[in-house]
Enzyme design. Structure first.
Site, PDB file in Angstrom:
ATOM      1  N   LYS A   1       0.885  -1.167   0.000  1.00 44.43           N
ATOM      2  CA  LYS A   1       0.000   0.000   0.000  1.00 44.43           C
ATOM      3  C   LYS A   1       0.922   1.216   0.000  1.00 44.43           C
ATOM      4  O   LYS A   1       1.547   1.544   1.014  1.00 44.43           O
ATOM      5  CB  LYS A   1      -0.908  -0.007   1.229  1.00 44.43           C
ATOM      6  CG  LYS A   1      -1.911   1.126   1.218  1.00 44.43           C
ATOM      7  CD  LYS A   1      -2.954   0.928   2.296  1.00 44.43           C
ATOM      8  CE  LYS A   1      -4.049   1.978   2.270  1.00 44.43           C
ATOM      9  NZ  LYS A   1      -3.645   3.339   2.100  1.00 44.43           N
TER      10      LYS A   1
ATOM     11  N   CYS B   1      30.125  34.571  17.505  1.00 46.87           N
ATOM     12  CA  CYS B   1      29.366  33.843  18.533  1.00 46.87           C
ATOM     13  C   CYS B   1      29.981  32.443  18.739  1.00 46.87           C
ATOM     14  O   CYS B   1      30.154  31.689  17.772  1.00 46.87           O
ATOM     15  CB  CYS B   1      27.916  33.729  18.072  1.00 46.87           C
ATOM     16  SG  CYS B   1      26.947  32.513  18.962  1.00 46.87           S
TER      17      CYS B   1
HETATM   18  S1  IVH Z   1      -6.606  -0.315  -4.520  1.00 51.05           S
HETATM   19  C1  IVH Z   1     -10.842  -0.017  -5.658  1.00 51.05           C
HETATM   20  N1  IVH Z   1      -4.049  -0.752  -4.218  1.00 51.05           N
HETATM   21  O1  IVH Z   1      -4.812   3.595  -0.809  1.00 51.05           O
HETATM   22  C2  IVH Z   1      -9.466  -0.192  -5.143  1.00 51.05           C
HETATM   23  N2  IVH Z   1      -4.928   1.277  -3.370  1.00 51.05           N
HETATM   24  O2  IVH Z   1      -6.782   3.806   1.318  1.00 51.05           O
HETATM   25  C3  IVH Z   1      -8.978   0.948  -4.372  1.00 51.05           C
HETATM   26  N3  IVH Z   1      -3.249   2.755  -2.373  1.00 51.05           N
HETATM   27  O3  IVH Z   1      -7.061   5.629  -2.548  1.00 51.05           O
HETATM   28  C4  IVH Z   1      -7.574   1.103  -4.212  1.00 51.05           C
HETATM   29  N4  IVH Z   1      -1.505   1.456  -2.721  1.00 51.05           N
HETATM   30  O4  IVH Z   1      -4.606   5.770  -3.211  1.00 51.05           O
HETATM   31  C5  IVH Z   1      -5.054   0.094  -3.996  1.00 51.05           C
HETATM   32  N5  IVH Z   1      -1.783  -1.256  -4.055  1.00 51.05           N
HETATM   33  C6  IVH Z   1      -2.787  -0.415  -3.840  1.00 51.05           C
HETATM   34  C7  IVH Z   1      -2.600   0.825  -3.207  1.00 51.05           C
HETATM   35  C8  IVH Z   1      -3.705   1.646  -2.984  1.00 51.05           C
HETATM   36  C9  IVH Z   1      -1.930   2.613  -2.234  1.00 51.05           C
HETATM   37  C10 IVH Z   1      -4.029   3.924  -1.916  1.00 51.05           C
HETATM   38  C11 IVH Z   1      -4.996   4.457  -2.943  1.00 51.05           C
HETATM   39  C12 IVH Z   1      -6.326   4.472  -2.276  1.00 51.05           C
HETATM   40  C13 IVH Z   1      -5.976   4.390  -0.834  1.00 51.05           C
HETATM   41  C14 IVH Z   1      -7.076   3.750  -0.040  1.00 51.05           C
END
Ligand code: IVH
Length: 707
Positions: A137, A461
């Protein structure tokens, strides 16, 4: 397949590298494709195939041909990432499909619950496995990018998930985002992808270092550093942050008749693989298809352990049901898909209490407030001391002594105070009083209008002197091994070192007699100091502790310098003629050399054996002091008839000018082509700008053949 003719193109590369110009649209196309290939290898595969120098040579060859033949310039050419005079509209646009958020989980129990919910909705018989794709993530700013007929046509921020802000020009500057991709070969005409724009942790550190040098407020963490430049009008600003983008989701894909093509790819992992094959940066090395939820948890645990050594900031992992048909059955709530969850890593944030504030004096006199907090554990590291940067930071965040504060360890190294909790403030809390006088020498502190920091103006200083000495011997400057900050402080207190020159005339017999030193340590110290005396002059310049004279600028100046004391004759133009050296640092150096005591100190250092001469291996470049536009700023407006805009700008630069992007008081010359508009009227109004017609400009630079 990506880069089908690459073997042939690589053969052409050799001849391209020997050419000064190319003259056919076929060559322009071949060169564009070759550059795209190298960009892919560099920005996506992390596996560069040529040197930066060769890449630049090929890039310039393409740029030159396109400038001569604007009709040959395609919008997905590698030269078209940043446009010099267009700005983003930031208009609200509707996403082709909603950009939803993710539900969160924190432990194995939550994951098992998620798995059970899916099994129930999809009626999976007990004992049958459900496959999940698990991937990082990424912690940045989410974007949607739309391609139509293979071309990137739109990019937008997430906004409220239904509508976002259009920022295509900014997205185009992200080098890992292809400007075109062959979706047509898959029967896809229009498609929307989701991804996260990010900044590498080391780039984030660099950005903050240079902001510190420039006296700009520091960015809190890599996420803010990335998101902060997504919604700006000027794409140059985004380009300078060197963002990356990981694509993780296919939001929409349809053929010319609007038929949905995504289900053909069957699994989430196959979608990711396909997007990777099309040239997008995807988490292919970082993800895993897991056979069941236990395996998911195991994989997440390995990532929780290695997240700190990963080059991008991650705040967890995302678990996605792999089978697209099952995803369809699960569907969505208004907030998130039911077929995916985020697994959040242990927080890098924690709350603590602000105990007291220490005011530290820096090497050029800036006073930095440092918060001493009740020690807290942040993802495995104990934090007890945090910079509060400056007085504005304290006031804007409304931080008081005794407050509960939220602390974050950003970019893995720098702890940061995110916020205070004024509503929980105890009666005993007190506002932080900023000192009026220097905590070291008691001189009244000053604050200039456009500077965030209070400054101790006393160059003698003691605290400043010590910091200067510490900087002088540090790794990036004279790199004197064995002379660390505590030894410098000790020598300063004992009066052994009073200024930089004293470092080079230490009495090693006396030093050997100091408690805890001995002959061996003294001799080691002597050897490192002797070695440092022969350093190249850029290290010496950096070690002088002149405000804004960092490592990079020192190198640039050193390239144009034979002998350090010659700097006493340099004018501001000598500095600004060097690309990337600005007038502020130039003036600081001029002021430094105008001070006779500084010159004397430098001469003393030379007499003690410190090298002040340019060595031949650092090949000095010729200064363009006698160039016609030396020290002048220039801007082009209107349509030029004899040459392209880029060509004209290069000509001006070659002749010593610095090209500006807007009319301001800093502008010296405006070159006007046909149909010049507001820039001409603004410059005329200013009354200080020399207006040149295109022909007059050509005459001045001696390009009479174009007249
Ligand atoms: S999937 C419908 N995959 O996390 C699927 N999101 O908390 C929605 N994000 O807005 C997102 N890495 O900006 C997905 N591997 C990943 C991600 C990811 C970061 C972010 C994304 C989303 C947020 C949600």
């Amino acid at each position: 397949m990506l880069f089908k003719n690459i073997d042939q193109l690589k053969k052409k590369q050799k001849s391209f590298l020997q050419l000064k110009t190319i003259n056919s649209i076929e060559d322009v196309d071949a060169l564009s494709e070759l550059l795209r290939y190298h960009e892919h290898k560099y920005y996506i595969d992390n596996d560069p195939q040529i040197s930066d120098y060769e890449y630049d040579q090929l890039y310039k060859l393409l740029e030159e041909a396109e400038t001569r033949n604007p009709l040959w310039t395609k919008s997905d050419s590698p030269t078209q990432r940043v446009s010099s005079d267009l700005t983003n509209s930031l208009q609200s646009v509707e996403h082709l499909s909603p950009m939803l958020s993710l539900d969160n989980t924190y432990n194995l129990e939550d994951l098992i619950e998620f798995d059970n919910r899916i099994r129930k909705i999809c009626a999976i018989p007990e004992g049958n496995n459900v496959e999940y794709l698990v991937e990082p993530k990424f912690d940045g700013g989410s974007l949607s990018v739309v391609y139509e007929n293979n071309q990137l046509v739109r990019a937008a921020t997430r906004g409220d998930g239904i509508k976002g802000e259009e920022m295509t020009l900014n997205a185009r500057t992200i080098r890992s985002l292809p400007l075109s991709a062959d979706f047509n070969s898959l029967g896809i005409y229009k498609t929307e992808l989701r991804g996260e724009a990010l900044i590498r942790k080391n780039v984030f550190e660099e950005v903050n270092k240079s902001r510190e040098t420039d006296g700009l407020p520091l960015l809190a963490n890599p996420r803010n550093a990335a998101t902060g430049v997504l919604r700006v009008k000027d794409p140059n600003e985004t380009a300078s942050r060197k963002l990356d983008i990981f694509i993780f989701q296919w939001g929409y894909a349809a053929d010319k008749n609007g038929n949905n093509k995504i289900p053909e790819y069957k699994t989430q992992s196959n979608c990711t693989k396909t997007l990777g094959e099309l040239g997008f940066k995807v988490a292919k090395l970082e993800n895993k298809v897991c056979k069941n939820i236990q395996e998911v948890h195991k994989f997440i645990t390995t990532w929780a352990e290695k997240r700190d050594s990963y080059p991008f900031e991650l705040d967890g992992m995302v678990v996605k049901l792999n089978d697209l048909a099952l995803q369809e059955i699960c569907g969505y709530t208004s907030h998130h898909p039911r077929w995916a969850v985020a697994y959040k890593f242990q927080a890098k944030q924690a709350s603590s209490t602000l105990l007291h504030v220490e005011f530290q004096v820096g090497k050029v006199g800036s006073i930095t407030p440092v918060a001493k907090i009740e020690p807290v554990q942040l993802a495995g590291v104990t934090v007890s001391s945090i910079s509060l940067h400056n007085e504005d930071f304290i006031r804007t965040k409304d931080i008081w002594l005794g407050d509960t504060v939220l602390v974050e360890r950003a970019g893995d190294v720098i702890p940061y105070i995110v916020k205070s909790f004024p509503e929980q403030r105890k009666k005993s809390a007190k506002p932080i009083e900023f000192p009026k006088n220097c905590p070291s020498c008691n001189t009244s502190l000053l604050r200039e209008e456009d500077n965030a920091a209070w400054i101790c103006p006393n160059s003698q200083c003691p605290a400043q002197q010590v910091q200067k000495l510490i900087h002088h011997v540090s790794k990036d400057a004279m790199d004197i091994d064995g002379l660390g900050s505590s030894l410098i402080e000790r020598f300063y207190d004992l009066g052994i070192i009073k200024d930089m020159s004293d470092i080079y005339r230490l009495d090693y017999t006396k030093i050997a007699q100091l408690e805890g030193m001995g002959e061996k340590s003294a001799d080691k110290l002597r050897l490192s100091i002797e070695k440092a005396k022969a350093n190249p002059i850029h290290r010496f310049l950096h070690g002088l502790c002149i405000h804004h004279l960092g490592k990079k600028i020192s190198k640039l100046i050193a390239e144009n310098l034979d002998y350090v004391p010659n700097l006493q004759n340099w004018t501001i133009e000598n500095y600004t003629n060097i690309k990337d050296v600005g007038p502020v640092v130039g003036q600081n150096i001029i002021d430094f050399f105008a001070d006779k005591s500084n010159l004397k100190m430098i001469q003393t250092m030379e007499s003690l054996g410190v090298n002040l001469h340019q060595k031949t291996e650092d090949k000095p470049k010729q200064l363009t002091m006698d160039a016609i536009f030396s020290g002048k700023t220039i801007l082009f407006t209107g349509t030029l008839s004899k040459m392209g805009r880029k060509e004209a700008e290069q000509l001006a630069e070659k002749n010593g000018a610095k090209v500006l992007s807007a009319v301001s008081g800093a502008l010296n010359i405006l070159v006007v082509g046909e149909d010049a508009g507001s820039k001409l009227s603004k410059a005329t109004k200013l009354g200080t700008v020399e207006i040149l017609k295109e022909d007059e400009f050509l005459e001045k630079v001696g390009k009479n053949d174009l007249l």
